[in-house]
Motif scaffolding. Sequence first.
Motif, PDB file in Angstrom:
ATOM      1  N   THR A  53       0.821  -1.204   0.000  1.00 15.33           N
ATOM      2  CA  THR A  53       0.000   0.000   0.000  1.00 15.33           C
ATOM      3  C   THR A  53       0.858   1.258   0.000  1.00 15.33           C
ATOM      4  N   VAL A  54       1.839   1.310   0.886  1.00 12.74           N
ATOM      5  CA  VAL A  54       2.603   2.539   1.100  1.00 12.74           C
ATOM      6  C   VAL A  54       3.740   2.706   0.098  1.00 12.74           C
ATOM      7  N   PHE A  55       4.372   1.603  -0.317  1.00 13.32           N
ATOM      8  CA  PHE A  55       5.586   1.730  -1.118  1.00 13.32           C
ATOM      9  C   PHE A  55       5.477   1.189  -2.542  1.00 13.32           C
ATOM     10  N   ALA A  56       4.419   0.439  -2.843  1.00 11.73           N
ATOM     11  CA  ALA A  56       4.285  -0.104  -4.188  1.00 11.73           C
ATOM     12  C   ALA A  56       3.042   0.420  -4.910  1.00 11.73           C
ATOM     13  N   ALA A  57       2.364   1.393  -4.306  1.00  9.63           N
ATOM     14  CA  ALA A  57       1.172   2.006  -4.899  1.00  9.63           C
ATOM     15  C   ALA A  57       0.113   0.964  -5.246  1.00  9.63           C
ATOM     16  N   GLU A  58       0.009  -0.089  -4.413  1.00  3.49           N
ATOM     17  CA  GLU A  58      -1.011  -1.117  -4.584  1.00  3.49           C
ATOM     18  C   GLU A  58      -1.852  -1.155  -3.313  1.00  3.49           C
ATOM     19  N   ALA A  59      -2.930  -0.418  -3.280  1.00  2.00           N
ATOM     20  CA  ALA A  59      -3.765  -0.356  -2.077  1.00  2.00           C
ATOM     21  C   ALA A  59      -4.266  -1.756  -1.720  1.00  2.00           C
ATOM     22  N   THR A  60      -3.829  -2.254  -0.569  1.00  2.00           N
ATOM     23  CA  THR A  60      -4.125  -3.633  -0.172  1.00  2.00           C
ATOM     24  C   THR A  60      -4.608  -3.656   1.266  1.00  2.00           C
TER      25      THR A  60
END
Length: 448
Positions: A323-330
């Motif tokens: 979420t925070v570092f890979a721009a993949e809201a999980t």
Amino acid sequence: MAFDFDLFVIGGGSGGVRAARVAAEAGARVALAEEYRMGGTCVIRGCVPKKLFVYASAFADAFEDARGFGWTIEGARFDWERFRAARDAEVARLEAAYRDRLLKAGVTLHDSRAVLVDAHRIRLADGRDVTASHILIATGGRPVLPDVPGAELGITSNEVFELTTQPRSVAIVGGGYIASEFAGILNGLGTRVIQIYRGPQILRGFDDEVRAHVADAMRARGVALELGRDIERIEAAGDEKRVVLTNGESHLVDQVLFATGRAPNTAGLGLEAAGVQLGKKGEVRVGDWSQSSTPSIYAVGDVTDRIALTPVAIREGQAFARTVFAAEATRVDHDLVATAVFTQPEIGTVGLTEAQARERGPVEIARTSFRPMLNVLAHRDERMLMKLVLEAGSQRVLGVHIVGHGAGEMIQLAAVAVGMGATKADFDRTVAVHPTAAEELVTLPAPV
């Protein structure tokens, strides 16, 4: 403000290690501090060494059962020191693997205690300060001792792994899964076991039918269950300990093992100074995205007191990093988390208990209890239990509960079906794998 790191993780357990590695692989500058040993409770003094203990203790059954299958086995004995050396070597190997993966991912490691100074500053034990844009608290939990006279004479689930000799007798205080697992382990290894619990039945929170089934089997295996009892005090009695109960009874044992609960590891971390809100148990209060009341500070794993299971901590750590570092809201789905309890016999469970389901509405129950093929020639009376909790009408499976050999392996796959919304009809139309115990899940009688 320029920060030394994009992420600083405090705690080298499963959740913290996963978060650090995933964030580093996404390109973040990451540091991690661990004051004890890399791997956390699970690797060092929890799931891994405990499961090795379970395997070791299960050979007692295997040797005995083998006679019914034509084997002659004489002179088998357990060597505590040899097992301990092998177990510790495996733990050391896993610890090194954790460290190696972090270093290969580019994570800076600090073998040091770390505490918060403020929302972006961390102080290491040597007095150095480092700064980070984001901080992750992944310090796990710790066992707690009850407030009774003489409690210091006992040990916890931490120290049980450090015993250099096998106790001839032990009083285990507690009724949860840790207490019940160690009751089975030590009993299987030949230690005389008394399990003392103040409640009316062990394994509170699990399905009532499962609890009763396991308790009966434990008694049949030789564990002395003292239910509805509590500890008044513990006294030194030479090389032994005297456990005095509130009803006036007492037991002389070599060791007293307390498994009466765990608490989040937040004391002395400086969380209050950083504005992080804590709950009643000292847990870090977080939202759905594992973010604390201080926006730059997150927390995952047992320190949040959500679901205290290693796979959950790993999933939370990975979701945070993505979420925070890979721009993949999980976001982590904390519903329908399957779990295994390595009591003897073993438990596998996912979803609602019968009592929980009945609170939500009408239910139907499909169940079976049978003596598995393994036990027949072994002349072992112990039975397996399989139970589906179904929503009335639709017969959607709300919970699966298994007790017996391989329950933990079976529940992992059953959890997939439950998570997909399977019904009893879906189970029924699945062709059985024969001869297995698992086939009983798809040949259960009509529910009632």
